[in-house]
Design a protein around this motif. Sequence first.
Motif, PDB file in Angstrom:
ATOM      1  N   SER A  83       4.252 -15.986   4.836  1.00 55.77           N
ATOM      2  CA  SER A  83       4.097 -14.693   4.160  1.00 55.77           C
ATOM      3  C   SER A  83       3.659 -13.642   5.176  1.00 55.77           C
ATOM      4  CB  SER A  83       3.066 -14.795   3.040  1.00 55.77           C
ATOM      5  OG  SER A  83       1.777 -14.970   3.588  1.00 55.77           O
ATOM      6  N   LEU A  84       4.132 -12.434   4.975  1.00 63.01           N
ATOM      7  CA  LEU A  84       3.772 -11.301   5.843  1.00 63.01           C
ATOM      8  C   LEU A  84       3.182 -10.197   4.983  1.00 63.01           C
ATOM      9  CD1 LEU A  84       6.781 -10.633   8.231  1.00 63.01           C
ATOM     10  CD2 LEU A  84       4.708 -11.937   8.688  1.00 63.01           C
ATOM     11  N   VAL A  85       2.114  -9.577   5.479  1.00 64.45           N
ATOM     12  CA  VAL A  85       1.555  -8.404   4.811  1.00 64.45           C
ATOM     13  C   VAL A  85       1.432  -7.291   5.840  1.00 64.45           C
ATOM     14  CG1 VAL A  85      -0.431  -7.427   3.599  1.00 64.45           C
ATOM     15  CG2 VAL A  85       0.280  -9.801   3.153  1.00 64.45           C
ATOM     16  N   SER A  86       2.055  -6.162   5.536  1.00 65.82           N
ATOM     17  CA  SER A  86       1.997  -5.007   6.424  1.00 65.82           C
ATOM     18  C   SER A  86       0.959  -4.018   5.904  1.00 65.82           C
ATOM     19  CB  SER A  86       3.372  -4.337   6.483  1.00 65.82           C
ATOM     20  OG  SER A  86       3.286  -3.102   7.151  1.00 65.82           O
ATOM     21  N   VAL A 129       0.032  -6.248  10.977  1.00 67.01           N
ATOM     22  CA  VAL A 129       0.879  -7.196  10.238  1.00 67.01           C
ATOM     23  C   VAL A 129       0.170  -8.540  10.221  1.00 67.01           C
ATOM     24  CG1 VAL A 129       3.147  -8.248  10.008  1.00 67.01           C
ATOM     25  CG2 VAL A 129       2.938  -5.970  11.040  1.00 67.01           C
ATOM     26  N   LYS A 130      -0.176  -8.972   9.023  1.00 64.59           N
ATOM     27  CA  LYS A 130      -0.854 -10.273   8.859  1.00 64.59           C
ATOM     28  C   LYS A 130       0.192 -11.320   8.481  1.00 64.59           C
ATOM     29  CE  LYS A 130      -5.092  -8.217   7.028  1.00 64.59           C
ATOM     30  NZ  LYS A 130      -5.851  -8.018   5.775  1.00 64.59           N
TER      31      LYS A 130
END
Lengths: 155, 337
Positions: free
Chosen positions: A25-28, A63-64
Amino acid sequence: MVKQGLIFAAAALLAAPALAADQVSLVSEVFVEKVVVAPNGRASTLLKQPDVVMPGDNLVFVVKYRNQGAQSARNFILTNPMPNAVAFREAAGEGALFSVDGGKSWGRLGELKVQGSDRRLRSARPDDVTHVRWAFRQPLPAGASGKVTFRGTVR
Amino acid sequence: MKSIFGALSNAKPPVLRYRMAAFPLALVFLPNAAYAAGTTAGTTISNTASATYNDPGGTQQTTPSNTVDILVDELLDVTVASADPGDVTVVPGSTNRVLSFVVTNTGNGSEAFRLTANTSLGGDQFDPTTTSLVLDTNNNGVYDAGVDTVYTAGSNDPVLTPDASIRVFVLSTIPGASTDLDRGLVNLTAAATTGTGAPGTSFAGQGQGGGDAVVGSTGADGVDDGAYIVQNASVALVKSAVVVDPFGGSEPVPGAIITYRLVATVSGTGTLTNLTIGDAIPANTTYQTGSITLQSSALSDAADSDAGEFSSNAVAVRLGALSGGTSRTVTFRVRIN
């Protein structure tokens, strides 16, 4: 609000087939630096998640990533195209790769060339960057997470 | 570089670290240095990252992040600059004398600007009377009477797109009492109609494209001075006479010849145009045909292409345009009856 709901629904539909394989998963997140002056006259820099910005504002992009699967992810590459209205400034830490040609070729910033206004090749500058990426040498183990950060300025 | 990102290297978002909640009203936001125009107001900055990796089966997968959308606010900035190469030369009492200014929208949104001219300024010798402001609507850089549009505040405030300029003419009347080399200053102010104020002042929701309008480093108003300078000139005429009598003396007796000498001297920094010297032949004397000279060169008596003539018993010499510091000498002869 109605419109947003529709977009949401459409995105969910599109994402649904890939969901089973969505191992990472990516979180911006985007922050803006604001210089504030306290009553005692001391200026300090504050990071906010903005709705609006102005030309000249300095932005911090985060970006996590998280491997939420049960297996490691190999050849993990994280890419962030620069929004047109943002001039890249710098990336945190070592290891970032850059493109100045829309993502066709990649390299360290000092190694890249662009065609200047006089049609001759010159060394690329940060604001020439069109994409920034991190290519992980080691597989991303199951359950591992982290973040990459870089800065830009609103043109 | 490390220190900048130090706060971000931990897992928690850094925004919560700051004691913003403790002093929410005491903090003043300062705008960053503005770029000329920059990204157009109302533009949405969208950021999406993506990752590729090989899944356990060896198949390459692609995962996008969420998309962060940020709207670009309108920055209100304007500059005004005098467009005259130097002081505009005028003569006392003249009207519709033109000063030129260029108003430039250095903000990032389309904005209307209110224009005002002020003549009550220190550091000059007279106050021009401004009669109108005119927009260079045909954009040729020159004031065209009856072609360019007269400006009326609030009705045709010029709307400028980012980085666009308009030339503005300030028309004034010069006081009749002004004297040579007096200067008169006029300044032109352009102010964003959305609002002005200290840099950072925000007008919520009034920006182009739905964001806020924020006053930039110029304060959303600009001003510059233009100057008129009086160039005036005056003429002094000195007449002298030399008498030669028939007997070799200088007695004014019948038959004696009088040579009149007229010297016109122009002083000041201006120019006198269409300057003509006229002198009637005195009673009891007779003009001597063909005796007019200008700067020692003979002129004909006929009204023709040369500068001199004799008619209606008077001598006239057209000197044309004479600038300050020059002089002309005219002579003619008469005989005492």
